[in-house]
Design a protein around this motif. Structure first.
Motif, PDB file in Angstrom:
ATOM      1  N   TYR A  34       8.343  24.367  36.261  1.00 32.97           N
ATOM      2  CA  TYR A  34       8.462  25.411  37.285  1.00 32.97           C
ATOM      3  C   TYR A  34       7.155  25.529  38.066  1.00 32.97           C
ATOM      4  O   TYR A  34       6.065  25.377  37.508  1.00 32.97           O
ATOM      5  N   TYR A  36       5.375  28.518  40.498  1.00 31.65           N
ATOM      6  CA  TYR A  36       5.429  29.891  40.977  1.00 31.65           C
ATOM      7  C   TYR A  36       4.244  30.137  41.913  1.00 31.65           C
ATOM      8  O   TYR A  36       3.199  29.493  41.814  1.00 31.65           O
ATOM      9  N   GLN A  38       1.905  33.565  43.170  1.00 31.62           N
ATOM     10  CA  GLN A  38       1.635  34.962  42.892  1.00 31.62           C
ATOM     11  C   GLN A  38       0.680  35.495  43.957  1.00 31.62           C
ATOM     12  O   GLN A  38      -0.450  35.029  44.071  1.00 31.62           O
ATOM     13  N   PHE A  88      -2.091  32.310  44.476  1.00 30.30           N
ATOM     14  CA  PHE A  88      -2.350  31.819  43.124  1.00 30.30           C
ATOM     15  C   PHE A  88      -1.099  31.077  42.683  1.00 30.30           C
ATOM     16  O   PHE A  88      -0.018  31.662  42.581  1.00 30.30           O
ATOM     17  N   LEU A  90       1.041  28.878  40.030  1.00 32.19           N
ATOM     18  CA  LEU A  90       1.178  28.724  38.591  1.00 32.19           C
ATOM     19  C   LEU A  90       2.286  27.740  38.254  1.00 32.19           C
ATOM     20  O   LEU A  90       3.367  27.796  38.831  1.00 32.19           O
ATOM     21  N   GLN A 101       9.215  30.684  29.061  1.00 30.56           N
ATOM     22  CA  GLN A 101       8.379  29.788  29.819  1.00 30.56           C
ATOM     23  C   GLN A 101       6.920  30.027  29.445  1.00 30.56           C
ATOM     24  O   GLN A 101       6.511  31.155  29.175  1.00 30.56           O
ATOM     25  N   HIS A 102       6.155  28.939  29.464  1.00 25.59           N
ATOM     26  CA  HIS A 102       4.742  29.000  29.134  1.00 25.59           C
ATOM     27  C   HIS A 102       3.953  28.526  30.346  1.00 25.59           C
ATOM     28  O   HIS A 102       4.262  27.477  30.908  1.00 25.59           O
ATOM     29  N   PHE A 103       2.931  29.288  30.695  1.00 22.54           N
ATOM     30  CA  PHE A 103       2.233  29.079  31.952  1.00 22.54           C
ATOM     31  C   PHE A 103       0.884  28.394  31.781  1.00 22.54           C
ATOM     32  O   PHE A 103       0.196  28.576  30.762  1.00 22.54           O
ATOM     33  N   GLY A 104       0.520  27.651  32.819  1.00 25.25           N
ATOM     34  CA  GLY A 104      -0.830  27.143  32.923  1.00 25.25           C
ATOM     35  C   GLY A 104      -1.745  28.234  33.451  1.00 25.25           C
ATOM     36  O   GLY A 104      -1.301  29.368  33.699  1.00 25.25           O
ATOM     37  N   ASP A 105      -3.007  27.913  33.665  1.00 29.52           N
ATOM     38  CA  ASP A 105      -3.974  28.900  34.124  1.00 29.52           C
ATOM     39  C   ASP A 105      -4.090  28.980  35.638  1.00 29.52           C
ATOM     40  O   ASP A 105      -4.938  29.702  36.151  1.00 29.52           O
ATOM     41  N   ARG A 108      -6.121  28.730  42.280  1.00 32.50           N
ATOM     42  CA  ARG A 108      -6.369  29.709  43.345  1.00 32.50           C
ATOM     43  C   ARG A 108      -6.577  28.935  44.628  1.00 32.50           C
ATOM     44  O   ARG A 108      -7.558  28.229  44.766  1.00 32.50           O
TER      45      ARG A 108
ATOM     46  N   TYR B  36       5.156  39.515  29.401  1.00 33.12           N
ATOM     47  CA  TYR B  36       3.986  38.658  29.534  1.00 33.12           C
ATOM     48  C   TYR B  36       2.748  39.515  29.756  1.00 33.12           C
ATOM     49  O   TYR B  36       2.816  40.585  30.357  1.00 33.12           O
ATOM     50  N   LYS B  42      -6.121  34.204  35.039  1.00 32.97           N
ATOM     51  CA  LYS B  42      -5.404  33.332  34.110  1.00 32.97           C
ATOM     52  C   LYS B  42      -3.903  33.410  34.351  1.00 32.97           C
ATOM     53  O   LYS B  42      -3.418  34.290  35.048  1.00 32.97           O
ATOM     54  N   GLY B  43      -3.189  32.480  33.759  1.00 28.91           N
ATOM     55  CA  GLY B  43      -1.750  32.516  33.835  1.00 28.91           C
ATOM     56  C   GLY B  43      -1.168  33.525  32.858  1.00 28.91           C
ATOM     57  O   GLY B  43      -1.825  33.941  31.906  1.00 28.91           O
ATOM     58  N   PRO B  44       0.071  33.959  33.071  1.00 29.37           N
ATOM     59  CA  PRO B  44       0.716  34.890  32.144  1.00 29.37           C
ATOM     60  C   PRO B  44       0.855  34.282  30.750  1.00 29.37           C
ATOM     61  O   PRO B  44       1.152  33.093  30.612  1.00 29.37           O
ATOM     62  N   LEU B 100      13.477  32.917  35.672  1.00 28.23           N
ATOM     63  CA  LEU B 100      12.987  34.245  35.334  1.00 28.23           C
ATOM     64  C   LEU B 100      12.820  35.064  36.600  1.00 28.23           C
ATOM     65  O   LEU B 100      12.336  34.566  37.607  1.00 28.23           O
TER      66      LEU B 100
END
Lengths: 112, 112
Positions: A34, A36, A38, A88, A90, A101-105, A108, B36, B42-44, B100
């Motif tokens: 995914y 995203y 932000q 930002f 993601l 879901q698991h996110f990267g950092d 920017r 989250y 940082k990411g969530p 999501l």
């Protein structure tokens, strides 16, 4: 264990320049991937998701595109950046057909 | 638009106190919810999830409560610590979708 990497962490680009953000996942196979965006102080907006190599679903019309050339690689691109593309970005992964879901950092991105 | 929202954009609590972050959702077909935590830059980070066939789920110092009657979700953090300061997002999944939908987020500040 699974890990997700995004790079670069920060990027400053001029209006009209191209973009390529990369995301890779390790420690899993056939993940859902995914992208995203932000905005500052806001929630996350889904841009693209992929359930397999070469399979991309776009959620919102925009100046960006995504590609998945390999199972665990997801790329976000643009041919010509706009000021409104600042934000930002993601990347996230989930197991196929599962959550969470698991996110990267994130990256920017600032457009000047 | 987003169907998940939060009652309060900011919340301040004293260190050691318990905190409750609330979330309202509008789609009765939502069957999976996630909380989250996002720290600055940082990411969530996944905290806890709950399926619609449950009313309560507990983790380490966190509890999620789901009230399907009024479409309300809450995250309780016990004995808050300075490291709990962050923005907290609720997110939902509708039906069998892999997407999501995120709420706007609540900024939690832990005062010493």
């Amino acid at each position: 264990s699974q890990t997700i990497h995004q790079w670069p962490a920060t990027l400053v680009q001029p209006v009209g320049s191209p973009l390529s953000l990369e995301c890779t996942v390790e420690g899993t196979s056939n993940p859902n991937l995914y992208w995203y965006r932000q905005a500052a102080g806001r929630g996350l907006q889904l841009l693209f998701y992929s359930v397999g190599i070469g399979q991309i679903s776009s959620e919102v019309p925009q100046n960006l595109s995504a590609s998945r050339p390999q199972d665990r690689q997801f790329i976000l691109s643009s041919k010509k950046l706009l000021l409104s593309d600042s934000g930002f970005y993601l990347c996230a992964w989930s197991a196929r057909g599962a959550q969470p879901q698991h996110f990267g950092d994130g990256t920017r991105l600032s457009i000047l | 638009g987003e169907s998940v929202g939060l009652h309060l954009p900011t919340l301040s609590v004293q260190e050691g106190d318990n905190s409750i972050i609330n979330c309202a959702y509008s789609n009765s077909a939502s069957d999976y919810f996630i909380w989250y935590k996002q720290e600055s830059g940082k990411g969530p980070q996944f905290i806890i999830d709950i399926r619609s066939n449950m009313d309560k789920r507990q983790g380490q110092r966190v509890t999620v409560l789901l009230n399907k009657t009024v479409k309300h979700l809450s995250l309780q953090i016990a004995a808050t610590q300075p490291g709990d300061s962050a923005v907290y997002f609720c997110a939902e999944i509708i039906g069998g979708a892999q997407k999501l939908v995120f709420g706007q987020g609540t900024r939690l500040t832990i005062n010493p």
